[in-house]
Design a protein around this motif. Structure first.
Motif, short mmCIF file in Angstrom:
data_model
loop_
_atom_site.label_atom_id
_atom_site.label_comp_id
_atom_site.label_asym_id
_atom_site.label_seq_id
_atom_site.Cartn_x
_atom_site.Cartn_y
_atom_site.Cartn_z
N LEU A 121 53.46 35.57 26.66
CA LEU A 121 53.47 37.02 26.45
C LEU A 121 52.10 37.62 26.74
N ILE A 122 51.06 36.84 26.49
CA ILE A 122 49.69 37.30 26.79
C ILE A 122 49.50 37.38 28.31
N ILE A 151 44.36 45.54 29.18
CA ILE A 151 43.53 45.57 27.98
C ILE A 151 43.07 47.00 27.72
N ARG A 152 43.48 47.56 26.60
CA ARG A 152 43.18 48.96 26.29
C ARG A 152 41.70 49.15 25.93
N ASN A 153 41.10 48.16 25.32
CA ASN A 153 39.68 48.25 24.93
C ASN A 153 38.86 47.27 25.76
N LEU A 154 38.93 47.43 27.08
CA LEU A 154 38.31 46.46 27.99
C LEU A 154 36.80 46.38 27.77
N ARG A 196 43.34 44.61 22.30
CA ARG A 196 44.43 45.58 22.37
C ARG A 196 45.07 45.43 23.75
N LEU A 197 46.22 44.79 23.76
CA LEU A 197 46.85 44.38 25.01
C LEU A 197 48.23 44.99 25.16
N LEU A 198 48.46 45.67 26.29
CA LEU A 198 49.79 46.19 26.58
C LEU A 198 50.71 45.04 26.98
N SER A 199 51.95 45.08 26.48
CA SER A 199 52.92 44.04 26.80
C SER A 199 54.30 44.66 26.90
N SER A 200 55.26 43.85 27.29
CA SER A 200 56.64 44.33 27.38
C SER A 200 57.22 44.62 26.00
N LEU A 206 45.46 42.05 18.50
CA LEU A 206 45.31 40.64 18.14
C LEU A 206 43.88 40.30 17.73
N MET A 207 43.74 39.48 16.71
CA MET A 207 42.47 38.87 16.36
C MET A 207 42.51 37.42 16.82
#
Length: 271
Positions: A121-122, A151-154, A196-200, A206-207
């Motif tokens: 998923l990652i 990645i939203r907070n790249l 902060r990762l966009l996914s389906s 995630l920490m």
């Protein structure tokens, strides 16, 4: 490698005086001064004591021994060596036990050794050449064809990755070119930097935790790092649970166990 210079560099890098190190190693400041100036040649046991007192990684301890003219003290086994079979079993157990949350195992350079199925998923949408055993997890994270576009907070995450690569200068230089100029003045809020990762399944927050084999005396084993991802909020926990019950969920059963074992039993080579 010049032994006196190598010893001195490692001592100063750890902000230890000659007296501090001498006391730790059970010798005198005068003797240590003679060693660092090249006026005295240390015995093998002294080199080992100095390396232990400096708390050097096993690979660096071997390098220090070689620089002093002695054989390495710590073996470096291939991960598929029969002696490390219990390690492979433990890794497989940990990866499966962490489901439905993602987890992976990598070596000191970031080469992926194994991952559980939730890690799919990652990596969804990443270029195939950046994914799978033998690829580099840091390159996967920051490459434009890897996770970076999702990645939203790249900026924050790139800083987190690059700080971890101080010992890998070439890789750090490559990855630094993939990300925007980092603002050194921006503060980080909260108790940890989340991914902060966009996914389906929506945005995942995630920490990560990193686990090592603390009592290892084999270089390969000492350099393995198990990185486990944990949900930073309830929405992410629900999304990962939903993913486990969906297309990615096949790995939570026998198929996933086999996938994790295959990845561990067929490493990319000796590290």
């Amino acid at each position: 490698m010049n032994f006196p210079r190598a010893l001195r560099e490692r001592r100063t890098r750890r902000n230890l005086s000659q007296l501090d190190l001498a006391l730790r190693a059970g010798t005198t400041q005068r003797h240590l001064s003679f060693i660092e100036s090249g006026r005295s040649v240390p015995g093998r046991n002294m080199v080992v004591r100095l390396a232990e007192s400096l708390e050097l990684p096993l690979r660096e301890r071997n390098e220090l021994l070689l620089a002093a003219g002695y054989a390495p003290a710590y073996p470096e086994s291939a991960l598929d060596d029969p002696a490390l079979a219990p390690v492979r079993t433990a890794i497989d157990h940990i990866l499966r036990g962490h489901l439905p949350y993602p987890a992976l195992v990598a070596d000191h350079g970031g080469t992926l050794i194994a991952a559980n199925s939730a890690f799919d998923l990652i990596t969804e949408g990443a270029a195939p050449e950046l994914v799978g055993p033998g690829t580099n997890i840091y390159r996967l994270a920051l490459h434009p064809d890897g996770l970076a576009p999702r990645i939203r907070n790249l900026d924050e995450w790139a800083r987190h990755i690059l700080v971890r690569l101080g010992h890998l200068e070439e890789l750090r230089a490559e990855l630094a070119d993939y990300v925007p100029q980092l603002d050194a003045s921006s503060g980080l809020l909260g108790f940890a930097v989340p991914l902060r990762l966009l996914s389906s399944y929506g945005e995942l927050r995630l920490m990560t935790t990193v686990t090592t084999f603390a009592t290892a005396v084999d270089v390969t084993l000492a350099e393995l790092k198990l990185e486990a991802f944990l949900p930073a909020d309830a929405a992410t926990a629900e999304a990962l649970a939903a993913a486990a019950a969906g297309p990615w969920g096949v790995a939570a059963g026998p198929a996933g166990a086999a996938a994790a074992t295959t990845a561990v039993d067929q490493p990319p080579g000796n590290m």
